[in-house]
Design a protein around this motif. Sequence first.
Motif, mmCIF file in Angstrom:
data_model
loop_
_atom_site.group_PDB
_atom_site.id
_atom_site.type_symbol
_atom_site.label_atom_id
_atom_site.label_comp_id
_atom_site.label_asym_id
_atom_site.label_seq_id
_atom_site.Cartn_x
_atom_site.Cartn_y
_atom_site.Cartn_z
ATOM 1 N N THR A 44 -2.870 -1.355 5.576
ATOM 2 C CA THR A 44 -2.014 -1.443 4.404
ATOM 3 C C THR A 44 -0.704 -2.107 4.819
ATOM 4 O O THR A 44 -0.382 -2.178 6.001
ATOM 5 N N ALA A 45 0.028 -2.559 3.857
ATOM 6 C CA ALA A 45 1.277 -3.260 4.149
ATOM 7 C C ALA A 45 2.244 -2.376 4.938
ATOM 8 O O ALA A 45 2.971 -2.849 5.791
ATOM 9 N N ASN A 46 2.249 -1.088 4.649
ATOM 10 C CA ASN A 46 3.178 -0.195 5.339
ATOM 11 C C ASN A 46 2.536 0.492 6.543
ATOM 12 O O ASN A 46 3.155 1.328 7.168
ATOM 13 N N GLY A 47 1.290 0.166 6.851
ATOM 14 C CA GLY A 47 0.616 0.723 8.016
ATOM 15 C C GLY A 47 0.154 2.158 7.861
ATOM 16 O O GLY A 47 -0.267 2.776 8.825
ATOM 17 N N GLU A 48 0.220 2.710 6.648
ATOM 18 C CA GLU A 48 -0.191 4.094 6.439
ATOM 19 C C GLU A 48 -1.711 4.196 6.331
ATOM 20 O O GLU A 48 -2.372 3.308 5.819
ATOM 21 N N VAL A 49 -2.223 5.308 6.820
ATOM 22 C CA VAL A 49 -3.648 5.604 6.755
ATOM 23 C C VAL A 49 -3.876 6.484 5.533
ATOM 24 O O VAL A 49 -3.096 7.398 5.272
ATOM 25 N N SER A 50 -4.947 6.230 4.798
ATOM 26 C CA SER A 50 -5.238 7.087 3.646
ATOM 27 C C SER A 50 -6.353 8.069 4.006
ATOM 28 O O SER A 50 -7.211 7.790 4.852
ATOM 29 N N GLU A 51 -6.332 9.203 3.327
ATOM 30 C CA GLU A 51 -7.384 10.198 3.532
ATOM 31 C C GLU A 51 -8.739 9.609 3.119
ATOM 32 O O GLU A 51 -9.768 9.923 3.716
#
Length: 111
Positions: A17-24
């Motif tokens: 993702t653009a912000n580098g966050e991982v989703s569940e």
Amino acid sequence: MGLERPQAQTAEKPASTANGEVSEEDVWNQLRQCYDPEIPVNIVDLGLVYDCRLINKPEGGTKVEVKMTLTAPGCGMGPAIAHDAQSKILSIDGVDEADVQLVGIHRGTKA
């Protein structure tokens, strides 16, 4: 038993993702690629995964903690299934630590 394990879908790395966050959702999708070798059903659909937590680490990156169980007491494949789940979770961009714990025995219903 004469059943063949279905061909696992090619598990591509989820896009960053653009912000580098991982989703569940990314984690659950990877866990759906893990199969009990004796049953041609993935561990999520079998109801073996009880808990999934994402922890944003202060120094950056994400730790994923998963608690899962097995279909039968004394299942010798437990460590192999847990290792497979851990490997698949670690393949997600942004995840740098994964802890998959085997807990209790599956009784067919969640408590």
